[in-house]
Design a protein around this motif. Structure first.
Motif, short mmCIF file in Angstrom:
data_model
loop_
_atom_site.label_atom_id
_atom_site.label_comp_id
_atom_site.label_asym_id
_atom_site.label_seq_id
_atom_site.Cartn_x
_atom_site.Cartn_y
_atom_site.Cartn_z
N TYR A 21 0.84 -1.20 0.00
CA TYR A 21 0.00 0.00 0.00
C TYR A 21 0.87 1.24 0.00
CZ TYR A 21 -3.65 3.32 1.24
OH TYR A 21 -4.51 4.39 1.24
N SER A 22 1.88 1.25 0.84
CA SER A 22 2.81 2.38 0.90
C SER A 22 3.54 2.55 -0.44
CB SER A 22 3.82 2.14 2.02
OG SER A 22 4.77 3.16 2.05
N PHE A 23 3.94 1.43 -1.03
CA PHE A 23 4.61 1.48 -2.33
C PHE A 23 3.71 2.08 -3.40
CE2 PHE A 23 4.88 -0.80 -6.41
CZ PHE A 23 6.02 -0.20 -6.90
N TYR A 24 2.46 1.64 -3.46
CA TYR A 24 1.55 2.15 -4.49
C TYR A 24 1.18 3.62 -4.26
CZ TYR A 24 1.24 -2.27 -6.88
OH TYR A 24 1.55 -3.39 -7.61
N GLN A 25 1.20 4.06 -3.02
CA GLN A 25 1.01 5.48 -2.75
C GLN A 25 2.20 6.27 -3.31
OE1 GLN A 25 0.50 5.33 1.56
NE2 GLN A 25 -1.60 6.07 1.33
N SER A 26 3.39 5.78 -3.09
CA SER A 26 4.60 6.43 -3.61
C SER A 26 4.59 6.43 -5.14
CB SER A 26 5.85 5.72 -3.11
OG SER A 26 5.94 5.77 -1.73
N LEU A 27 4.15 5.34 -5.71
CA LEU A 27 4.08 5.24 -7.17
C LEU A 27 3.10 6.27 -7.72
CD1 LEU A 27 4.92 3.83 -9.77
CD2 LEU A 27 3.12 2.15 -9.35
N TYR A 28 1.98 6.45 -7.04
CA TYR A 28 1.00 7.45 -7.48
C TYR A 28 1.62 8.85 -7.48
CZ TYR A 28 -3.25 10.17 -7.90
OH TYR A 28 -4.19 11.05 -8.34
N ILE A 29 2.34 9.17 -6.44
CA ILE A 29 3.00 10.48 -6.35
C ILE A 29 4.02 10.63 -7.48
CG2 ILE A 29 4.57 11.88 -4.95
CD1 ILE A 29 3.08 10.64 -2.49
N LEU A 30 4.76 9.58 -7.75
CA LEU A 30 5.76 9.59 -8.81
C LEU A 30 5.12 9.78 -10.18
CD1 LEU A 30 8.85 9.15 -9.11
CD2 LEU A 30 8.32 6.76 -9.56
N LEU A 31 4.04 9.08 -10.44
CA LEU A 31 3.33 9.21 -11.71
C LEU A 31 2.70 10.59 -11.86
CD1 LEU A 31 1.63 5.71 -11.87
CD2 LEU A 31 3.47 6.54 -13.34
#
Length: 150
Positions: A21-31
């Protein structure tokens, strides 16, 4: 023993899913950052961002491997653990984030395609511009020596 095994599997799943979940939150910010860079023609950091997203692809594969390993340990216990409310909640949250990430990726692809098309048209216009044709005509005006003498 089965209840203890299920509880342990649930704890393992919750730990891994919280990381995901934390990873996908970071990925969203990156995208989202990538979208802004593409949208507003800020190319200086775009290559670094693409490299970071490439690392995210590897991280996603690692995530899939982790879950597959847990599932392979005890498929029936895994199935029971996935039915618990906390695991379901985390899976739903991750699913929502993945959908949002996919939407951002689609938007980014659209911006990149539009930008590529715009650049291609600009290059075509440059190729056909009068300035280039004038330059080519001026280059032909220099003396040509047919027989090799000066």
């Amino acid at each position: 023993m089965s209840d203890k095994a299920t509880r342990q599997m649930e704890q393992d799943l919750v730990r891994i899913l919280n990381e995901e979940y934390s990873f996908y939150q970071s990925l969203y910010i990156l995208l989202d950052r990538q979208r802004d860079l593409i949208k507003y023609d800020r190319d200086e950091h775009l290559l670094d961002l693409f490299a970071e997203i490439e690392r995210c692809h590897l991280r996603i594969k690692e995530s899939e491997r982790k879950v597959a390993e847990i599932k392979e340990r005890a498929p029936s216990v895994f199935q029971t653990a996935t039915l618990t409310p906390e695991v379901k909640k985390l899976v739903n949250c991750i699913t929502t984030l993945i959908k949002k990430n996919m939407t951002l990726v689609s938007e980014n692809e659209g911006y990149v395609k539009d930008r590529h098309e715009r650049i291609r048209k600009e290059l075509e216009e440059l190729r056909n511009s009068d300035k280039i044709l004038q330059y080519l005509r001026q280059a032909d005006a220099s003396p040509q020596f047919v027989d090799g003498t000066q």
